[in-house]
Design a protein around this motif. Structure first.
Motif, PDB file in Angstrom:
ATOM      1  N   ILE A   4      63.038 -23.178 -19.720  1.00 16.93           N
ATOM      2  CA  ILE A   4      64.337 -22.609 -20.106  1.00 16.93           C
ATOM      3  C   ILE A   4      64.342 -21.108 -19.863  1.00 16.93           C
ATOM      4  N   ALA A   5      63.229 -20.427 -20.188  1.00 14.31           N
ATOM      5  CA  ALA A   5      63.140 -18.978 -19.984  1.00 14.31           C
ATOM      6  C   ALA A   5      63.292 -18.619 -18.507  1.00 14.31           C
ATOM      7  N   ILE A   6      62.638 -19.406 -17.635  1.00 15.69           N
ATOM      8  CA  ILE A   6      62.735 -19.156 -16.191  1.00 15.69           C
ATOM      9  C   ILE A   6      64.177 -19.357 -15.714  1.00 15.69           C
ATOM     10  N   GLY A   7      64.794 -20.466 -16.152  1.00 12.54           N
ATOM     11  CA  GLY A   7      66.182 -20.740 -15.779  1.00 12.54           C
ATOM     12  C   GLY A   7      67.134 -19.694 -16.323  1.00 12.54           C
ATOM     13  N   ALA A   8      66.911 -19.243 -17.570  1.00 16.30           N
ATOM     14  CA  ALA A   8      67.774 -18.231 -18.182  1.00 16.30           C
ATOM     15  C   ALA A   8      67.672 -16.907 -17.430  1.00 16.30           C
ATOM     16  N   ALA A   9      66.446 -16.537 -17.051  1.00 16.28           N
ATOM     17  CA  ALA A   9      66.247 -15.289 -16.304  1.00 16.28           C
ATOM     18  C   ALA A   9      66.928 -15.360 -14.939  1.00 16.28           C
ATOM     19  N   ALA A  10      66.824 -16.509 -14.281  1.00 20.40           N
ATOM     20  CA  ALA A  10      67.463 -16.675 -12.966  1.00 20.40           C
ATOM     21  C   ALA A  10      68.986 -16.609 -13.093  1.00 20.40           C
ATOM     22  N   ALA A  11      69.530 -17.236 -14.145  1.00 21.91           N
ATOM     23  CA  ALA A  11      70.981 -17.205 -14.350  1.00 21.91           C
ATOM     24  C   ALA A  11      71.461 -15.781 -14.612  1.00 21.91           C
ATOM     25  N   ALA A  12      70.710 -15.039 -15.438  1.00 28.59           N
ATOM     26  CA  ALA A  12      71.076 -13.655 -15.728  1.00 28.59           C
ATOM     27  C   ALA A  12      71.087 -12.801 -14.463  1.00 28.59           C
ATOM     28  N   ARG A  13      70.218 -13.152 -13.513  1.00 28.44           N
ATOM     29  CA  ARG A  13      70.100 -12.377 -12.276  1.00 28.44           C
ATOM     30  C   ARG A  13      71.140 -12.778 -11.240  1.00 28.44           C
ATOM     31  N   PHE A  14      71.458 -14.070 -11.145  1.00 23.16           N
ATOM     32  CA  PHE A  14      72.246 -14.557 -10.003  1.00 23.16           C
ATOM     33  C   PHE A  14      73.654 -15.063 -10.339  1.00 23.16           C
ATOM     34  N   VAL A  15      73.967 -15.300 -11.626  1.00 20.67           N
ATOM     35  CA  VAL A  15      75.265 -15.899 -11.964  1.00 20.67           C
ATOM     36  C   VAL A  15      76.133 -14.888 -12.713  1.00 20.67           C
ATOM     37  N   PRO A  16      77.150 -14.316 -12.071  1.00 12.43           N
ATOM     38  CA  PRO A  16      78.081 -13.437 -12.786  1.00 12.43           C
ATOM     39  C   PRO A  16      79.005 -14.252 -13.678  1.00 12.43           C
ATOM     40  N   LEU A  17      79.632 -13.595 -14.647  1.00 15.20           N
ATOM     41  CA  LEU A  17      80.508 -14.297 -15.591  1.00 15.20           C
ATOM     42  C   LEU A  17      81.624 -15.043 -14.864  1.00 15.20           C
ATOM     43  N   LYS A  18      82.156 -14.468 -13.791  1.00 10.40           N
ATOM     44  CA  LYS A  18      83.245 -15.092 -13.029  1.00 10.40           C
ATOM     45  C   LYS A  18      82.831 -16.433 -12.417  1.00 10.40           C
ATOM     46  N   LYS A  19      81.521 -16.614 -12.157  1.00  5.54           N
ATOM     47  CA  LYS A  19      81.023 -17.839 -11.519  1.00  5.54           C
ATOM     48  C   LYS A  19      80.340 -18.779 -12.506  1.00  5.54           C
ATOM     49  N   SER A  20      80.525 -18.532 -13.795  1.00 10.05           N
ATOM     50  CA  SER A  20      79.766 -19.278 -14.811  1.00 10.05           C
ATOM     51  C   SER A  20      79.990 -20.785 -14.755  1.00 10.05           C
ATOM     52  N   LEU A  21      81.200 -21.229 -14.411  1.00 13.20           N
ATOM     53  CA  LEU A  21      81.481 -22.666 -14.407  1.00 13.20           C
ATOM     54  C   LEU A  21      80.897 -23.397 -13.201  1.00 13.20           C
ATOM     55  N   SER A  22      80.402 -22.649 -12.221  1.00 12.13           N
ATOM     56  CA  SER A  22      79.838 -23.275 -11.020  1.00 12.13           C
ATOM     57  C   SER A  22      78.505 -23.968 -11.287  1.00 12.13           C
ATOM     58  N   VAL A  23      77.890 -23.718 -12.462  1.00 11.10           N
ATOM     59  CA  VAL A  23      76.564 -24.282 -12.752  1.00 11.10           C
ATOM     60  C   VAL A  23      76.644 -25.665 -13.401  1.00 11.10           C
ATOM     61  N   MET A  24      77.849 -26.161 -13.692  1.00 17.69           N
ATOM     62  CA  MET A  24      77.985 -27.408 -14.441  1.00 17.69           C
ATOM     63  C   MET A  24      77.297 -28.624 -13.810  1.00 17.69           C
ATOM     64  N   PRO A  25      77.294 -28.788 -12.478  1.00 16.77           N
ATOM     65  CA  PRO A  25      76.610 -29.959 -11.905  1.00 16.77           C
ATOM     66  C   PRO A  25      75.130 -30.056 -12.261  1.00 16.77           C
ATOM     67  N   LEU A  26      74.507 -28.918 -12.592  1.00 17.42           N
ATOM     68  CA  LEU A  26      73.079 -28.954 -12.951  1.00 17.42           C
ATOM     69  C   LEU A  26      72.843 -29.751 -14.227  1.00 17.42           C
ATOM     70  N   GLY A  27      73.854 -29.826 -15.101  1.00 17.43           N
ATOM     71  CA  GLY A  27      73.718 -30.628 -16.315  1.00 17.43           C
ATOM     72  C   GLY A  27      73.599 -32.102 -16.010  1.00 17.43           C
ATOM     73  N   VAL A  28      74.347 -32.572 -15.000  1.00 12.97           N
ATOM     74  CA  VAL A  28      74.254 -33.980 -14.574  1.00 12.97           C
ATOM     75  C   VAL A  28      72.875 -34.247 -13.979  1.00 12.97           C
ATOM     76  N   VAL A  29      72.426 -33.327 -13.121  1.00 16.04           N
ATOM     77  CA  VAL A  29      71.097 -33.474 -12.499  1.00 16.04           C
ATOM     78  C   VAL A  29      70.012 -33.526 -13.563  1.00 16.04           C
ATOM     79  N   MET A  30      70.123 -32.667 -14.574  1.00 16.78           N
ATOM     80  CA  MET A  30      69.128 -32.625 -15.643  1.00 16.78           C
ATOM     81  C   MET A  30      69.024 -33.973 -16.356  1.00 16.78           C
ATOM     82  N   GLY A  31      70.181 -34.599 -16.626  1.00 24.12           N
ATOM     83  CA  GLY A  31      70.167 -35.890 -17.316  1.00 24.12           C
ATOM     84  C   GLY A  31      69.388 -36.946 -16.558  1.00 24.12           C
ATOM     85  N   PHE A  32      69.547 -36.971 -15.221  1.00 24.74           N
ATOM     86  CA  PHE A  32      68.823 -37.972 -14.420  1.00 24.74           C
ATOM     87  C   PHE A  32      67.326 -37.641 -14.314  1.00 24.74           C
ATOM     88  N   ILE A  33      66.995 -36.346 -14.236  1.00 23.65           N
ATOM     89  CA  ILE A  33      65.582 -35.969 -14.129  1.00 23.65           C
ATOM     90  C   ILE A  33      64.834 -36.287 -15.423  1.00 23.65           C
TER      91      ILE A  33
END
Length: 420
Positions: free
Chosen positions: A274-303
């Motif tokens: 989670i720390a690695i993912g949080a750090a990457a999000a803080a670096r690469f995802v601006p607030l305007k693009k925050s909703l673009s990460v939603m598909p990762l939640g579906v991927v997480m469920g299957f993994i």
């Protein structure tokens, strides 16, 4: 980020460190008491119950005083809960008192971010604070696992102070003494948090009016096109995350044949992801693009369902880092977006209280369902598959809802809007 922000982070780190170490110590106490297996997930349930029952009141309390003072007072309540466990009060009741303190602590902890920082820094701030919180989870679970280790307990009990009777005579008391010291360090940092100067209108004290006010805030945030999506996603995440904590412990015990002190490290490994993912999000995802990460939640469920195929520790470590990384990368932007919309539409304390109510109602519901599955003696692999399908399915529904909202109106244009 200014000095005040880092002081908040330090206070949060030590308070969260103690919370997570105390959870492992409480699980060990239940084991010592030969409590039934279904009682273990109830620890977390009792902890989060206050977040739901007190949601209408803690937001007003957080907005009635400077946030640093609120954090200090509520941290003292956590110390009281830890002391109750030290005095042989049942772990469920004592941990519920710690949860009471945490429920009142949270609106101040997150609310002060919106007072201290501009909207464009909220994703980065959440990345920092979630990353550090995750580090505290890692160290807290490892510390808790170490403190319940028989050899370390014996070493702690061998420490003696001349002419001073500490009253610490059992392994449990030794562990709780170390955990209480972490809470005291957090209290010192709480006193150093600066006053942001933010002041809100006089807060209601009438319980009926407070509940009515909270209901209005609740409806406002759920009606907002951005608020409802970010609230749905974070609500799912925290409910799933709390349940996954206990699933991992049971999985480590049944599939990998690990004792509690070793199984506790899995929570730390997951938190590292989670720390690695949080750090990457803080670096690469601006607030305007925050909703673009939603598909990762579906991927997480299957993994997550791949846990059923793992039978070695090193494979488990890799999988948990991956699941944690995906979790951190999608929840940090969504959390920042929710804080932003809450601050625009409501007040800092009230918006976080609404968020906590929803998220912890999800935790309560999912933990109760998990406790029922444990009570029914369902195979852990069946539980994991059901859990993964639920996460993936719920995230898919949230994405469809957002797409429907976008067809009606471009809600993304609201991101960055000034406070109403």
């Amino acid at each position: 980020m200014n000095r005040g922000f880092f002081t908040i982070m330090a206070a949060q780190f030590f308070s969260s460190l103690a919370d997570n170490a105390l959870l492992i110590a409480a699980i060990a106490l239940l084991t010592t008491m030969k409590s039934p297996a279904w009682m273990t997930p109830l620890l977390k349930l009792f902890f989060v119950l206050s977040y739901v029952l007190l949601a209408a009141f803690v937001g007003a309390f957080a907005d009635s005083l400077p946030k640093g003072r609120v954090m200090f007072i509520t941290n003292l309540i956590k110390i009281g809960g830890c002391a109750m466990m030290f005095c042989n009060v049942h772990p469920l009741l004592a941990y519920a008192v710690v949860g009471f303190g945490a429920a009142a602590y949270s609106p101040a902890k997150y609310g002060i971010l919106t007072e201290l920082l501009p909207p464009e820094k909220l994703v980065a701030a959440n990345g920092w604070i979630e990353g550090l919180t995750v580090v505290s989870i890692i160290l807290g679970t490892v510390m808790g696992g170490a403190l319940v280790n028989p050899q370390i307990s014996a070493d702690l009990l061998s420490i003696d102070f001349p002419m001073v009777d500490t009253g610490v005579n059992t392994p449990a008391e030794a562990a709780l003494s170390v955990i209480m010291a972490a809470y005291f360090v957090a209290a010192i940092f709480n006193l150093r948090i600066p006053d942001t100067g933010a002041r809100y209108p006089h807060q209601e004290r009438n319980p009926i009016r407070l509940v009515a006010d909270f209901a209005g805030c609740f409806i406002t945030l759920w009606k907002d096109k951005l608020g409802q999506i970010s609230l749905a996603v974070t609500t799912l995440f925290w409910g799933a995350g709390a349940t996954l904590q206990f699933i991992m412990l049971k999985w480590a015990e049944q599939s990998l044949h690990m004792p509690l002190d070793q199984a506790a490290t899995f929570q730390g490994i997951f938190a590292l992801g989670i720390a690695i993912g949080a750090a990457a999000a803080a670096r690469f995802v601006p607030l305007k693009k925050s909703l673009s990460v939603m598909p990762l939640g579906v991927v997480m469920g299957f993994i997550v369902m791949a846990m059923t195929l793992v039978h070695s520790a090193w494979m488990a470590y890799v999988l948990l880092v991956l699941v944690g990384g995906l979790s951190g990368y999608f929840v940090v932007p969504m959390n920042a977006l929710l804080q932003h919309r809450g601050h625009v539409l409501l007040s800092a304390g009230h918006s976080i209280a609404v968020q906590n109510f929803n998220e912890n109602l999800s935790v309560l519901t999912m933990l109760m369902l998990y406790a029922m599955m444990v009570k029914l003696n369902l195979n852990i692999n069946v539980v994991i598959v059901l859990f993964g399908l639920f996460v993936a399915g719920t995230m898919s529904l949230a994405m469809r809802r957002h797409a429907a909202n976008q067809r009606e109106h471009d809600s993304l244009a609201l991101i960055g809007e000034h406070k109403h």
